[in-house]
Structure formats: C-alpha cells, structure tokens
Scaffold this motif. Structure first.
Motif, mmCIF file in Angstrom:
data_model
loop_
_atom_site.group_PDB
_atom_site.id
_atom_site.type_symbol
_atom_site.label_atom_id
_atom_site.label_comp_id
_atom_site.label_asym_id
_atom_site.label_seq_id
_atom_site.Cartn_x
_atom_site.Cartn_y
_atom_site.Cartn_z
ATOM 1 N N TYR A 127 4.352 -13.266 -3.754
ATOM 2 C CA TYR A 127 3.734 -14.360 -4.519
ATOM 3 C C TYR A 127 2.518 -13.921 -5.326
ATOM 4 N N HIS A 128 1.832 -12.893 -4.838
ATOM 5 C CA HIS A 128 0.678 -12.344 -5.562
ATOM 6 C C HIS A 128 0.737 -10.830 -5.482
ATOM 7 N N HIS A 129 0.223 -10.184 -6.511
ATOM 8 C CA HIS A 129 0.140 -8.728 -6.461
ATOM 9 C C HIS A 129 -0.926 -8.330 -5.445
ATOM 10 N N ILE A 130 -0.690 -7.225 -4.784
ATOM 11 C CA ILE A 130 -1.708 -6.678 -3.883
ATOM 12 C C ILE A 130 -2.560 -5.720 -4.693
ATOM 13 N N ARG A 131 -3.856 -5.935 -4.642
ATOM 14 C CA ARG A 131 -4.772 -5.128 -5.441
ATOM 15 C C ARG A 131 -5.563 -4.203 -4.527
ATOM 16 N N LEU A 132 -5.993 -3.123 -5.108
ATOM 17 C CA LEU A 132 -6.857 -2.192 -4.399
ATOM 18 C C LEU A 132 -8.069 -2.962 -3.849
ATOM 19 N N GLY A 133 -8.392 -2.756 -2.585
ATOM 20 C CA GLY A 133 -9.542 -3.414 -1.984
ATOM 21 C C GLY A 133 -9.217 -4.733 -1.299
ATOM 22 N N ASP A 134 -8.018 -5.250 -1.509
ATOM 23 C CA ASP A 134 -7.645 -6.505 -0.836
ATOM 24 C C ASP A 134 -7.716 -6.333 0.686
ATOM 25 N N ARG B 58 9.704 -11.046 -7.583
ATOM 26 C CA ARG B 58 9.426 -12.208 -6.744
ATOM 27 C C ARG B 58 10.146 -12.116 -5.401
ATOM 28 N N LYS B 59 11.360 -11.572 -5.447
ATOM 29 C CA LYS B 59 12.131 -11.512 -4.206
ATOM 30 C C LYS B 59 13.000 -10.257 -4.206
ATOM 31 N N GLY C 78 21.942 -5.680 -2.148
ATOM 32 C CA GLY C 78 20.770 -6.540 -2.166
ATOM 33 C C GLY C 78 20.753 -7.469 -3.360
ATOM 34 N N VAL C 79 19.704 -8.272 -3.385
ATOM 35 C CA VAL C 79 19.481 -9.213 -4.479
ATOM 36 C C VAL C 79 18.002 -9.130 -4.848
ATOM 37 N N ALA C 80 17.726 -9.172 -6.135
ATOM 38 C CA ALA C 80 16.327 -9.230 -6.569
ATOM 39 C C ALA C 80 16.160 -10.409 -7.513
ATOM 40 N N ILE C 81 15.033 -11.064 -7.395
ATOM 41 C CA ILE C 81 14.659 -12.092 -8.370
ATOM 42 C C ILE C 81 13.331 -11.658 -8.976
ATOM 43 N N VAL C 82 13.302 -11.607 -10.308
ATOM 44 C CA VAL C 82 12.076 -11.179 -10.989
ATOM 45 C C VAL C 82 11.639 -12.264 -11.973
ATOM 46 N N ILE C 83 10.367 -12.225 -12.297
ATOM 47 C CA ILE C 83 9.830 -13.091 -13.349
ATOM 48 C C ILE C 83 9.471 -12.191 -14.526
#
Lengths: 147, 143
Positions: free
Chosen positions: A92-99, B82-83, B133-138
C-alpha cells in the motif's frame, strides 16, 4: 510432529516486532536478487526521482521480521523440513530508507494431513506491516508446509 | 532505467519482456543472509539430501522476489506494485536457468487508479512451470 503448541496460537497475533530500515539492508536485499534498479541503491538517482530518496523493492517486505518469525515457528514446532507453498503480498505504501516498520505475524489457518512424508502441517501465516506514521505499508500471506 | 510505461501503452495480451536468472549457491547464501532464512536445505547438500531432496533448492521466496523484479523492471519508476501472489509448484535448483514471464490479463480504472493485472510464471530450463502467480500494478496515466 507435535503441533499442539502451534494449534493453540491459531488466530492469535504474535508479539509485534519493530525494525528500522537501513541502507545496508536494502542494498543486501537488492544484491541478493541481482536487481540493479538504481531506485534501491543509488542515492543521487533516487533523490532526483519521483520518490525523492531511496525506496526498497516491494518484495523487501519478505525480509522484515522473517528471521525471528522462523525462529518462533521452529520453537513452537521443530519441523524436520519447512517448504514454502506460496506467498501473497499486498503493498500500500513504498518502504523508504529510515522507515520504522512494525511487523505482526499470526497463524490464520492450520491443518494437518497424512502426506508422502508422513504427517504434514499446512500453515497459513498472515502478517501486517505498519510504518512510523501508522500507515499500513503491506500485508503478506504465506503458505508454509512443515513435516 | 527504461522509459516510463503508461496505462495507455498497455494492451491486454501483451507479454512482459522476460527476466532470466541463474541463481548460484552463492546467490542462495546471499538471499539467506538478506532475509534471515537460514534453513539448511538451501545451502547444505548433505542436509538437503537427508531430507529427501536431490540437493539444495532455491528459496521459494527468492522466486517470488525475481517475479517482483520482473514487474518493477516493467512498470518503471512511477509504477507501483500493488499485489504479487506466487504459488511454488516445483523445486528449483541452483545452476539452472530460470525464466520469469508475465502477460497482461486485464486493465481497469478504479477510484481514479489505473490498474493492470498480469499472470506470471517461472519456468526452468526444461520449460516446466515451477511457479505461477498474479501481479496487480498501478501505472501512471497520460490522461
């Protein structure tokens, strides 16, 4: 293989564990895959990118808390062999350096049946990962076979 | 990095440029260290054989991570994965060339996000499917 201890944990969240995402962790991870994407490692490139700094590959989630998770699992049920059956990752969110990531694991399903290698345990683990802003970063489901 | 991919560029049925990997035992050790997975079937041949395996095997999750790279290479900097789901169907052995492939199965807009869904597979050098597998991207939109 006694899995009674595991069975008593089904549906129960394990103690949350907290990890700080360091440059070296991301670098090691990217190098282990052989992924040269500069977003993961090249500070200058990443700074000028859409993200404004280094981010981790989405599958980096697999590295967070996994070692402790396996240790916990093996102390509950010391399987002879453990194989991965499948992985489902939602990001759902990118993981950033320092997280600072808090990971919580739980067994959501467990069944045992007779297989080629004797009694085999089919386990489904669900884990959630939140960052320091309490944003849900990712969810992961792993299917693991132990015998 | 490659040019940015946009939602409008993608057609259902498109194939993603395959990614080829040939993991060595050294790479398995690097992966073990990177994720903290020290189960010896991935680096100790005698141990693996004592567990009924022909030899050391590639970590399932490394296969998943290769599929992740297949996708992040394709979607470019501004795309987001996303997935990603992956089922491990067969053993992979170090030294063997593995090819990771993906195909666009669906594209749709939901809550103003532009989604593309792909089916994924890993094949060994014999052409056998060892993971699917399956991938979902935005993806970003030109619109």
């Amino acid at each position: 293989m006694g899995i009674d201890k595991l069975r008593s944990k089904v549906g129960v969240e394990w103690e949350p564990r907290v990890y700080q995402v360091e440059r070296e962790m991301i670098r090691r991870f990217a190098r282990a895959i052989g992924d040269p994407n500069p977003l993961w490692q090249d500070e200058e490139y990443a700074r000028a990118s859409h993200y404004g700094g280094i981010i981790a590959p989405p599958t980096f989630i697999l590295a967070i808390g996994f070692e402790q998770f396996v240790e916990d699992l093996m102390s509950l049920a010391p399987f002879n062999t453990v194989l991965m059956g499948g992985t489902e990752l939602e990001c759902y969110h990118h993981i950033r350096l320092g997280d600072v990531i808090t990971a919580i694991f739980k067994i959501s399903n467990l069944r045992q049946r007779q297989g080629k290698m004797g009694k085999m345990a089919f386990m489904t683990f669900d884990s959630t990962y939140k960052n320091q802003r309490q944003e849900l970063v990712a969810k992961c489901r792993q299917m693991i076979i132990g015998y | 990095m490659t040019e940015q991919l946009y939602y409008e560029d993608v057609i259902v049925g498109d194939e993603i440029a395959p990614l080829v990997k040939q993991p060595t035992t050294r790479q398995l050790v690097m992966w073990a260290g990177a994720v903290g997975d020290y189960f010896p079937i991935h680096y100790d041949k005698d141990f693996a054989q004592s567990r009924g395996l022909p030899g050391v095997i590639v970590h399932g999750q490394l296969i998943g991570a290769f599929l992740g790279q297949l996708m992040t290479d394709w979607i470019g900097e501004r795309g987001s994965l996303r997935k990603l789901s992956c089922n491990y169907k067969g053993m992979n052995y170090p030294g063997e060339a593995l090819t990771f492939k993906g195909k666009v199965t669906k594209k749709y807009v939901e809550n103003e996000h532009h989604y593309v869904e792909c089916s994924l597979r890993a094949e060994n050098s014999k052409g056998e499917k060892t993971a699917s597998g399956v991938a979902i991207v935005i993806l970003p939109s030109r619109g």
